[in-house]
Design a protein around this motif. Structure first.
Motif, PDB file in Angstrom:
ATOM      1  N   ALA A  76     -38.567  51.298 -57.444  1.00 38.10           N
ATOM      2  CA  ALA A  76     -37.527  51.251 -56.267  1.00 38.10           C
ATOM      3  C   ALA A  76     -37.641  49.631 -55.445  1.00 38.10           C
ATOM      4  N   GLY A  77     -38.719  49.030 -55.762  1.00 33.21           N
ATOM      5  CA  GLY A  77     -38.995  47.533 -55.778  1.00 33.21           C
ATOM      6  C   GLY A  77     -38.656  46.454 -56.505  1.00 33.21           C
ATOM      7  N   ALA A  78     -38.889  46.709 -57.396  1.00 33.46           N
ATOM      8  CA  ALA A  78     -38.811  46.556 -58.352  1.00 33.46           C
ATOM      9  C   ALA A  78     -36.860  46.163 -58.591  1.00 33.46           C
ATOM     10  N   LEU A  79     -36.099  47.102 -58.396  1.00 34.53           N
ATOM     11  CA  LEU A  79     -35.199  47.363 -58.289  1.00 34.53           C
ATOM     12  C   LEU A  79     -34.411  46.127 -57.340  1.00 34.53           C
ATOM     13  N   THR A  80     -34.834  45.851 -56.654  1.00 34.67           N
ATOM     14  CA  THR A  80     -34.861  45.087 -55.746  1.00 34.67           C
ATOM     15  C   THR A  80     -34.581  43.426 -56.218  1.00 34.67           C
ATOM     16  N   LEU A 126     -46.324  45.377 -56.573  1.00 35.97           N
ATOM     17  CA  LEU A 126     -46.392  46.445 -56.762  1.00 35.97           C
ATOM     18  C   LEU A 126     -46.736  46.761 -58.731  1.00 35.97           C
ATOM     19  N   PRO A 127     -47.653  47.275 -58.678  1.00 34.93           N
ATOM     20  CA  PRO A 127     -48.370  46.837 -60.532  1.00 34.93           C
ATOM     21  C   PRO A 127     -47.312  48.511 -60.789  1.00 34.93           C
ATOM     22  N   LEU A 128     -46.601  46.885 -62.200  1.00 31.73           N
ATOM     23  CA  LEU A 128     -45.499  47.520 -62.894  1.00 31.73           C
ATOM     24  C   LEU A 128     -45.093  47.206 -63.990  1.00 31.73           C
ATOM     25  N   ASP A 156     -38.592  47.142 -47.538  1.00 30.77           N
ATOM     26  CA  ASP A 156     -37.464  48.065 -47.107  1.00 30.77           C
ATOM     27  C   ASP A 156     -36.855  48.920 -48.313  1.00 30.77           C
ATOM     28  N   ALA A 157     -37.185  48.760 -49.624  1.00 33.03           N
ATOM     29  CA  ALA A 157     -36.783  50.155 -50.949  1.00 33.03           C
ATOM     30  C   ALA A 157     -37.892  51.030 -51.036  1.00 33.03           C
TER      31      ALA A 157
END
Ligand SMILES: *Cc1c(COP(=O)(O)O)cnc(C)c1O
Length: 386
Positions: free
Chosen positions: A288-292, A256-258, A59-60
């Motif tokens: 945004a994904g990593a924050l979740t 996702l790549p981070l 969702d994020a």
């Protein structure tokens, strides 16, 4: 031509793939092109921290995709700033540099350590010490950092200025420091690619003390061990030490790549304007994904990770065909009597995806894998070990 043949023909031959084509998944279950389902005990390689297509993460990511998918680092974006803040608040680190992979996070860590030491002590302070049997990445510099000769062959000359010492032998490091100007020491608290081998607590403490006393930045490579994997947010927390620099990637992005390099008090200002950069680093969708992911790694989740870890350790402790079990949290290595590769193939046959690390079967399941799936997977893996 099928996908396997197309891939074999056109994709560079650097990977030995299993004959399985994954098309979709949900949580800790993935499905292949024939409709066969597998319990995912590898999560990529410890990447999909909350499983495949996790709703909160997705969702994020989708919401951010609808806003802006990329902006150069010439401008501010919210996810990047909020993720850096969350990481600093949860670790006590002061600044974060974002890249796109583990190797890049380590490159940043190495640059920061060298810059700190050279600014403070002089240009001859450049040597980075790492451990034998370590793994720090595949770029020419992180290969030089990697303490396993077989990765080096064919690619010399590597970046100079790296020395490898024996894990567990603090005197070797102290002796080296008498003749070598050390700019930084980098460790994995649990050597992942090296076979899921935890460092001894006493050694890590001694390393911290020695580097502290000599004003040498200590870098924790938490690319694999980080982000809840070992039952703490970062594996160094299991050891009761605080490093000066923390690099991480893999599980932080949830798929996702981070990559991120966290700089503590000592090195927070080592990299200044123009000293480092990355086109994609801090990408708003990835952040945004990593924050979740980071926001959900709380005490409750970590307690579950520890319980599941204890369950796995217990299940394999006296199992037939199992010689040893190592690791921490949900980062586990099982030394089997049969070759590890054969065990992994038998698991695939029976609907479980797992990994190897050197001569061990390696498990890196999702942090939130259900008890039901975990028990099923453990039964299948135990059978494959016999
Ligand atoms: C995987 C790994 C790396 C390299 O990460 P990439 O994202 O493949 O560049 C570095 N250090 C450790 C400890 C790793 O496990």
């Amino acid at each position: 031509m099928g996908i396997k043949e197309t891939d074999d023909k056109y994709v560079a031959g650097t990977y030995k793939r299993f004959p399985v084509e994954i098309i979709s998944g949900k949580g800790s279950v993935v499905k292949d092109v024939t409709g066969k389902e597998y319990i995912d005990m590898g999560c990529g390689i410890g990447v999909t921290s909350f499983g495949i297509c996790d709703d909160t993460w997705k969702d994020a990511v989708v919401a951010q995709l609808d806003k802006v998918q990329h902006m150069s680092n010439l401008y501010y974006t919210e996810p990047c700033a909020l993720l850096a803040k969350a990481l600093c608040e949860k670790t006590g680190m002061k600044k974060v540099f974002f890249g796109n992979s583990g190797a890049e996070a380590n490159e940043c860590a190495i640059k920061a350590a060298r810059k700190y030491s050279q600014d403070k002590k002089g240009s001859e302070w450049f040597t980075i010490v790492t451990l034998k049997n370590s793994f720090h990445g595949r770029t020419l510099t992180t290969l030089a950092a990697t303490g396993q000769e077989h990765y080096h062959e064919l690619f010399t000359p590597l970046t100079p200025g790296f020395v490898h010492v024996t894990a567990g032998d603090i005197d070797e490091l102290k002796k080296l420091a008498e003749s070598t100007k050390i700019a930084g020491v980098m460790i994995e608290c649990i050597q992942g690619e090296g076979g899921v081998i935890p460092l001894e607590a006493e050694y890590v403490k001694a390393l911290r003390k020695f580097t502290e006393e000599n004003d040498i930045p200590l870098i924790a490579d938490e690319v694999q061990t980080g982000n809840g994997r070992t039952g703490c947010l970062y594996a160094y927390m299991n050891y009761g030490i605080v490093p000066d620099i923390v690099s991480t990637a893999k599980g932080i992005g949830g798929g996702l790549p981070l990559g991120a390099c966290l700089l503590g008090e000592k090195c927070q200002n080592a990299l200044g304007y123009g000293d480092h950069g990355s086109t994609f680093g801090g990408n708003p969708v990835c952040c945004a994904g990593a924050l979740t992911i980071i926001n959900r790694i709380d005490e409750k989740l970590l307690e579950e990770v520890k319980k599941k870890s204890a369950y796995i350790f217990n299940a394999f402790k006296d199992a037939e065909g199992v010689e040893d079990i190592s690791g921490m949290g949900l980062m586990i290595g099982i030394k089997t009597s049969r070759p590890a590769g054969e065990v992994v193939s038998a698991c695939i046959e029976n609907g479980v995806l797992c990994l190897t690390a050197k001569d061990r079967v390696r498990l890196l399941p999702a942090l939130n894998i259900s008890w039901d799936l975990l028990e099923k997977a453990v039964d299948i893996i135990k059978n494959a070990c016999k």
